[in-house]
Design a protein around this motif. Sequence first.
Motif, PDB file in Angstrom:
ATOM      1  N   SER A  64       0.853  -1.193   0.000  1.00  0.00           N
ATOM      2  CA  SER A  64       0.000   0.000   0.000  1.00  0.00           C
ATOM      3  C   SER A  64       0.889   1.244   0.000  1.00  0.00           C
ATOM      4  O   SER A  64       2.106   1.164   0.159  1.00  0.00           O
ATOM      5  CB  SER A  64      -0.897   0.000   1.236  1.00  0.00           C
ATOM      6  OG  SER A  64      -0.116   0.206   2.403  1.00  0.00           O
ATOM      7  N   ASP A  65       0.264   2.386  -0.143  1.00  0.00           N
ATOM      8  CA  ASP A  65       1.012   3.644  -0.075  1.00  0.00           C
ATOM      9  C   ASP A  65       1.643   3.814   1.302  1.00  0.00           C
ATOM     10  O   ASP A  65       2.756   4.318   1.428  1.00  0.00           O
ATOM     11  CB  ASP A  65       0.099   4.834  -0.387  1.00  0.00           C
ATOM     12  CG  ASP A  65      -0.297   4.881  -1.854  1.00  0.00           C
ATOM     13  OD1 ASP A  65       0.422   4.304  -2.691  1.00  0.00           O
ATOM     14  OD2 ASP A  65      -1.327   5.512  -2.155  1.00  0.00           O
ATOM     15  N   HIS A  66       0.949   3.365   2.343  1.00  0.00           N
ATOM     16  CA  HIS A  66       1.491   3.451   3.698  1.00  0.00           C
ATOM     17  C   HIS A  66       2.708   2.538   3.856  1.00  0.00           C
ATOM     18  O   HIS A  66       3.681   2.894   4.523  1.00  0.00           O
ATOM     19  CB  HIS A  66       0.425   3.095   4.733  1.00  0.00           C
ATOM     20  CG  HIS A  66      -0.632   4.139   4.853  1.00  0.00           C
ATOM     21  ND1 HIS A  66      -1.845   4.047   4.219  1.00  0.00           N
ATOM     22  CD2 HIS A  66      -0.634   5.309   5.526  1.00  0.00           C
ATOM     23  CE1 HIS A  66      -2.563   5.119   4.493  1.00  0.00           C
ATOM     24  NE2 HIS A  66      -1.864   5.906   5.278  1.00  0.00           N
ATOM     25  N   ASP A  67       2.657   1.345   3.247  1.00  0.00           N
ATOM     26  CA  ASP A  67       3.801   0.434   3.278  1.00  0.00           C
ATOM     27  C   ASP A  67       5.023   1.084   2.625  1.00  0.00           C
ATOM     28  O   ASP A  67       6.138   1.003   3.139  1.00  0.00           O
ATOM     29  CB  ASP A  67       3.487  -0.872   2.533  1.00  0.00           C
ATOM     30  CG  ASP A  67       2.390  -1.695   3.173  1.00  0.00           C
ATOM     31  OD1 ASP A  67       2.172  -1.569   4.393  1.00  0.00           O
ATOM     32  OD2 ASP A  67       1.747  -2.469   2.436  1.00  0.00           O
TER      33      ASP A  67
END
Length: 59
Positions: A28-31
């Motif tokens: 994900s973008d957070h990852d």
Amino acid sequence: MDSVNPLNILKLLEMDYEQDFQPNDSPSDHDKLLKALIKDFLDIHINQAGSPILARSSL
């Protein structure tokens, strides 16, 4: 202090989390953001210490 192999740490973390998260999941973008933050943090410590071994022992 003994040297630390980052790949062994990743394997241990993978064993802990593989029941909840699948390796096939797309990042994900957070990852991706967390990866960049960790990489920057480690790069700063390695550059300040002059070697990966010293950087790891100062964490």
